[in-house]
Design an enzyme around this catalytic site. Structure first.
Site, PDB file in Angstrom:
ATOM      1  N   GLU A 104       0.837  -1.211   0.000  1.00 41.51           N
ATOM      2  CA  GLU A 104       0.000   0.000   0.000  1.00 41.51           C
ATOM      3  C   GLU A 104       0.870   1.258   0.000  1.00 41.51           C
ATOM      4  OE1 GLU A 104      -2.425  -1.569   3.330  1.00 41.51           O
ATOM      5  OE2 GLU A 104      -4.116  -0.872   2.148  1.00 41.51           O
ATOM      6  N   GLU A 124      -3.761  -9.464   3.894  1.00 40.53           N
ATOM      7  CA  GLU A 124      -4.550  -9.082   5.074  1.00 40.53           C
ATOM      8  C   GLU A 124      -5.666 -10.070   5.395  1.00 40.53           C
ATOM      9  OE1 GLU A 124      -3.359  -7.062   2.843  1.00 40.53           O
ATOM     10  OE2 GLU A 124      -2.758  -5.159   3.722  1.00 40.53           O
TER      11      GLU A 124
HETATM   12  N1  T1G Z   1       4.833  -7.298  11.765  1.00 43.48           N
HETATM   13  C1  T1G Z   1       5.640  -7.588  12.824  1.00 43.48           C
HETATM   14  N2  T1G Z   1       6.571  -8.582  12.814  1.00 43.48           N
HETATM   15  C2  T1G Z   1       6.671  -9.298  11.682  1.00 43.48           C
HETATM   16  C3  T1G Z   1       5.867  -9.061  10.536  1.00 43.48           C
HETATM   17  C4  T1G Z   1       4.914  -8.011  10.613  1.00 43.48           C
HETATM   18  N3  T1G Z   1       4.129  -7.693   9.569  1.00 43.48           N
HETATM   19  N4  T1G Z   1       6.220  -9.967   9.575  1.00 43.48           N
HETATM   20  C5  T1G Z   1       7.202 -10.717  10.090  1.00 43.48           C
HETATM   21  N5  T1G Z   1       7.467 -10.328  11.353  1.00 43.48           N
HETATM   22  C6  T1G Z   1       8.501 -10.886  12.229  1.00 43.48           C
HETATM   23  C7  T1G Z   1       8.189 -12.324  12.609  1.00 43.48           C
HETATM   24  O1  T1G Z   1       7.336 -12.359  13.745  1.00 43.48           O
HETATM   25  C8  T1G Z   1       9.567 -12.858  12.907  1.00 43.48           C
HETATM   26  O2  T1G Z   1       9.928 -12.352  14.184  1.00 43.48           O
HETATM   27  C9  T1G Z   1      10.448 -12.130  11.899  1.00 43.48           C
HETATM   28  O3  T1G Z   1       9.707 -10.960  11.491  1.00 43.48           O
HETATM   29  C10 T1G Z   1      10.743 -12.959  10.684  1.00 43.48           C
HETATM   30  O4  T1G Z   1       9.478 -13.423  10.201  1.00 43.48           O
HETATM   31  C11 T1G Z   1      -2.245  -1.826   6.921  1.00 43.48           C
HETATM   32  C12 T1G Z   1      -3.099  -4.062   8.189  1.00 43.48           C
HETATM   33  C13 T1G Z   1       7.571 -11.271   5.662  1.00 43.48           C
HETATM   34  C14 T1G Z   1       7.156 -13.376   4.372  1.00 43.48           C
HETATM   35  O5  T1G Z   1       0.965 -10.388   6.705  1.00 43.48           O
HETATM   36  O6  T1G Z   1       4.470 -13.213   5.850  1.00 43.48           O
HETATM   37  O7  T1G Z   1      -0.134  -4.695   6.576  1.00 43.48           O
HETATM   38  O8  T1G Z   1      10.257 -14.591  15.316  1.00 43.48           O
HETATM   39  O9  T1G Z   1       9.934 -15.856  10.585  1.00 43.48           O
HETATM   40  O10 T1G Z   1       9.793 -16.848   7.059  1.00 43.48           O
HETATM   41  O11 T1G Z   1      -3.355  -2.968   5.219  1.00 43.48           O
HETATM   42  O12 T1G Z   1       7.138 -12.878   8.046  1.00 43.48           O
HETATM   43  O13 T1G Z   1      12.208 -13.321  14.369  1.00 43.48           O
HETATM   44  O14 T1G Z   1      11.009 -12.439  16.391  1.00 43.48           O
HETATM   45  O15 T1G Z   1       7.989 -15.095   9.132  1.00 43.48           O
HETATM   46  O16 T1G Z   1      11.397 -15.066   6.154  1.00 43.48           O
HETATM   47  C15 T1G Z   1       0.529  -7.720   6.324  1.00 43.48           C
HETATM   48  C16 T1G Z   1       3.531 -11.204   7.541  1.00 43.48           C
HETATM   49  C17 T1G Z   1       0.320  -7.251   7.715  1.00 43.48           C
HETATM   50  C18 T1G Z   1       3.294 -10.294   6.353  1.00 43.48           C
HETATM   51  C19 T1G Z   1       8.988 -13.252   6.071  1.00 43.48           C
HETATM   52  N6  T1G Z   1       1.815  -8.384   6.225  1.00 43.48           N
HETATM   53  N7  T1G Z   1       4.887 -11.739   7.512  1.00 43.48           N
HETATM   54  O17 T1G Z   1       8.938 -14.652   6.281  1.00 43.48           O
HETATM   55  O18 T1G Z   1      10.390 -14.788   8.359  1.00 43.48           O
HETATM   56  S1  T1G Z   1      -1.282  -6.527   7.916  1.00 43.48           S
HETATM   57  C20 T1G Z   1       1.930  -9.699   6.453  1.00 43.48           C
HETATM   58  C21 T1G Z   1       5.226 -12.744   6.661  1.00 43.48           C
HETATM   59  C22 T1G Z   1      -1.172  -5.069   7.056  1.00 43.48           C
HETATM   60  C23 T1G Z   1      -2.264  -3.068   6.105  1.00 43.48           C
HETATM   61  C24 T1G Z   1      -2.452  -4.313   6.897  1.00 43.48           C
HETATM   62  C25 T1G Z   1       6.626 -13.266   6.806  1.00 43.48           C
HETATM   63  C26 T1G Z   1       7.583 -12.772   5.703  1.00 43.48           C
HETATM   64  P1  T1G Z   1      10.921 -13.226  15.129  1.00 43.48           P
HETATM   65  P2  T1G Z   1       9.382 -14.887   9.607  1.00 43.48           P
HETATM   66  P3  T1G Z   1      10.188 -15.411   6.919  1.00 43.48           P
END
Ligand code: T1G
Length: 694
Positions: A104, A124
């Protein structure tokens, strides 16, 4: 600027870099840093700006750890509005996984360049939400309505090339430096005299109104009862007929509603629970593992070998004789064919893998130099102990000896060797090349670096690791045994297996216990019960009806009938009066139970066993138990797992149910002291997670 966001000049171009490990999530500090950077750009004489990220990925979304807490300013839609309103071009330079709020932000920029290999998506809905920072209103203006509906309501990721084809990005750049790619693109814009090109200024796509009902029905079917995808669909369509500001308001209202939903709380819990579980429980340095041996070329051994090969490991598979080894090799090649078909592997990589990384042998001597062995032979203690004694003699010192046993006593297996410190359990789930769950069973003598090696191996194999202590069934199968028994007791108390399956699929499981039984084969349970007959406590209530079905030749799908009848008319089975008659003849007449009563018993048994598993230290935290049930037993993800669900449902209610059931059957319904303590004090399982991981 905050430390998370820096501002620099590269000639006539302003370079705004986000650097907030691990994934540049849009925390309050990052949002504030972006506002400050955009204010600096507004006051600066740079001719264009590049927005890029340091580290492994462009912004991967909103900071999920902030969800459920009071929102902190600046809110993301405002930040993106500032970017879009800039008086000179802003180019987003993308790499890694550009997801959710990250995409976004990129949509708020005027141009988008992505490195080859970049993945993009709006996931999302997989968190029970919808894009809440303009995605539902900007994306359709850029890619057209149908693509936007598909991406937003499915939450799937697409490649940079596919994004280019959709018009979501302008250029795919080679090389490894996104900021450099952004600067080159910005120079291009300046050379061509291009000004800002706000996406939201593009016309909303026309809506084919007659086609809407079918499109909405398709989204509803795929959503399987989840509210977010349908709400996202209605927000996209509704916004297209409104001025942008009103469309944004529609999106915001939907976002706030969904943020407050139990599904969102459950899905975020699941997201963090599976990551917390996968963190090694020790910081001991893992032993290097490059070459592994797999003993046993049955379905499990083949799946384990295929999964290890896909992770780049060198695999030697051992079978009894060359013919069996050859059959196993053919099975693995077929699994890798499947991975190629699913797009997980290229055909060339498959060829190379099987030619260079894989071999079979008839005899354990071929494993003398491997780093780790995974045994997947017949589930019998004497067989496993004999294999481990041989492995102990043959394998080099320091090699790790792992067993894939699904319930046998690991300490007894380790005692068959002179190296119990090198023995661990790696309980894969079938099919092991597809299922992500891996229970890592730590025995009494297992060395810490062996445990950390297992967790590192799990991460490398793309598995979701969960540590388990040693007990019959570890975490998942022990809980399965408890809630399967509750289902059988419901049938003994008059419920039909079809009522039980309907009640459980109504809760959200893909299949009920009797559908699962028919699929697996009823003779497996029959053999297990015979194995346990001698040690059975007289107070137990064995499912006699299940034995009678097997004795009548009804083994499930494989014999055309079990609890259900399977034939051309009903390939997925239909209730069968013949089975009901056998069941009725093997139980006293009872009034039966309704769906709520069936579900209450099933879930009470599951949660009660989970509490015992926690109390005994078999599982380290409630979220670990949730991760196991979500990834190995089909627990509905939008309910977060049994322990999260229990907190939401109310531990007091569950304890009260168990106390009432115990009046009729005190032997089976023994209330966990931990569950009683929490229920009586108004506590929740989540409190344990917090303490444990504080
Ligand atoms: N927020 C906070 N921490 C996050 C995070 C996030 N979005 N994504 C990953 N982490 C942390 C995770 O907890 C872990 O922490 C570390 O990063 C590595 O993650 C406004 C409301 C990006 C594909 O859904 O899909 O945006 O355990 O082990 O396998 O409209 O993380 O090391 O302490 O998963 O290489 C939308 C979610 C949010 C993406 C990487 N975004 N993340 O995968 O590593 S909602 C998502 C993932 C939003 C807007 C809306 C995956 C990754 P720790 P990991 P990975």
């Amino acid at each position: 600027m905050t430390d998370a966001v820096s501002y620099a000049r590269n000639g006539e171009i302003a370079v705004i870099t986000v650097d907030s490990p691990p994934v540049n999530a849009l925390s309050a500090a990052v949002r504030q840093g972006l506002v400050t950077a955009m204010e600096r750009f507004a006051a600066d004489d740079a001719q264009a700006a590049v927005l890029c990220c340091a580290g492994r990925t462009f912004i991967a979304g909103a900071d999920i750890s902030e969800f459920g807490k009071p929102p902190q300013p600046p809110l993301l839609p405002e930040v993106i509005g500032l970017i879009e309103a800039a008086s000179r071009p802003v180019i987003a330079a993308l790499h890694g996984t550009v997801l959710g709020g990250g995409l976004e932000v990129a949509l708020g920029a005027h141009g988008r360049v992505a490195l080859a290999g970049t993945r993009l998506g709006l996931p999302e809905v997989t968190l029970g939400l919808l894009p809440g920072a303009g995605g539902t209103q900007r994306l359709p203006r850029l890619t057209g309505l149908e693509s936007a509906v598909d991406l937003i309501t499915s939450g799937r990721q697409i490649s940079a090339e596919d994004a280019l084809g959709l018009g979501l990005i302008d250029t795919v750049a080679e090389g490894g430096d996104p900021c450099a790619a952004g600067i080159a693109e910005a120079r291009h814009w300046i050379a061509e005299g291009r000004g800002p090109r706000p996406v939201s200024a593009l016309p909303a796509p026309a809506i084919d109104v007659p086609a809407l009902p079918a499109l909405r029905a398709k989204v509803e079917k795929a959503a399987k009862g989840q509210p977010a995808p349908l709400r996202a669909f209605d927000t996209i369509i509704g916004g297209m007929a409104l001025p942008l500001a009103e469309g944004m308001a529609l999106e915001r209202a939907a976002f706030v509603d969904l943020m407050a939903s139990p599904e969102r709380a459950a899905l975020i819990h699941a997201f963090f629970a599976e990551r917390a579980a996968a963190r090694p429980p020790t910081d001991a340095k893992p032993r290097p593992v490059a070459r592994i041996g797999v003993v046993g070329g049955g379905t499990m051994g083949q799946g384990i070998a295929a999964s290890a090969l896909s992770a780049g490991l060198d695999v030697t598979l051992i079978e009894r004789d060359p013919a069996a080894a050859d059959r196993a090799a053919k099975g693995i090649a077929a699994m890798q064919d499947g991975a190629v078909k699913r797009g997980k592997l290229t055909a060339a990589a498959r060829e190379r893998m099987l030619a260079e990384q894989f071999r079979t042998a008839a005899g354990l001597d071929a494993l003398s130099e491997v780093d780790l062995v995974i045994e997947a032979v017949f589930e019998a203690m004497d067989v496993k102990r004999a294999v481990f004694a041989d492995l102990d003699r043959i394998c080099r010192p320091g090699a790790i000896l792992a067993t894939n046993t699904s319930y046998l006593d690991l300490n007894a297996i380790a005692a068959a060797t002179s190296r119990p410190q090198d023995v661990i359990g790696l309980h894969f789930f079938s099919p092991a090349n597809v299922m992500r769950l891996l229970e890592i069973v730590v025995a009494d003598a297992t060395a810490e670096d062996v445990t950390s090696t297992a967790f590192a191996l799990a991460k490398r194999m793309g598995k979701i690791a969960v540590r388990s202590g040693v007990c019959d069934g570890f975490i998942g199968n022990r809980m399965l045994s408890a809630y399967r028994t509750a289902a059988d007791h419901a049938v003994l108390d008059g419920a039909s297996p079809y009522d039980v399956d309907r009640a459980i699929t109504g809760f959200g499981f893909a299949m009920g216990p009797y559908q699962v039984g028919d699929l697996a084969g009823l003779d497996i349970g029959y053999a297990n019960r015979r194995r346990l007959d001698a040690s059975r406590d007289p107070r137990e209530r064995p499912p006699i009806f299940a034995d009678r079905l097997v004795e009548a030749g009804r083994l499930g799908r494989k014999s055309g009938g079990g609890y259900y009848r399977y034939d051309a008319e009903a390939p997925n089975g239909r209730p069968d009066p013949e089975a009901e008659a056998i069941i009725d003849a093997s139980r006293p007449p009872k009034p039966g139970l309704d769906a709520d009563q069936i579900r209450a018993r099933y879930m009470a048994a599951m949660v009660n066993e989970g509490a015992k598993i926690l109390d005994e230290g078999i599982a380290a935290r409630p979220g670990d138990i949730d991760a196991v049930l979500l990834h190995g037993y089909g627990f509905p993800r939008h309910k977060g797992g049994p322990m999260h669900w229990a907190d939401a449902y109310g531990l007091e209610r569950i304890a009260q149910d168990i106390r009432s059931y115990a009046q009729d059957d005190p032997y089976f319904w023994q209330l966990s002291p931990l569950l009683a303590r929490l229920a009586d004090s108004g506590g929740r399982f989540a409190d344990l997670d917090r303490k444990d991981t504080a």
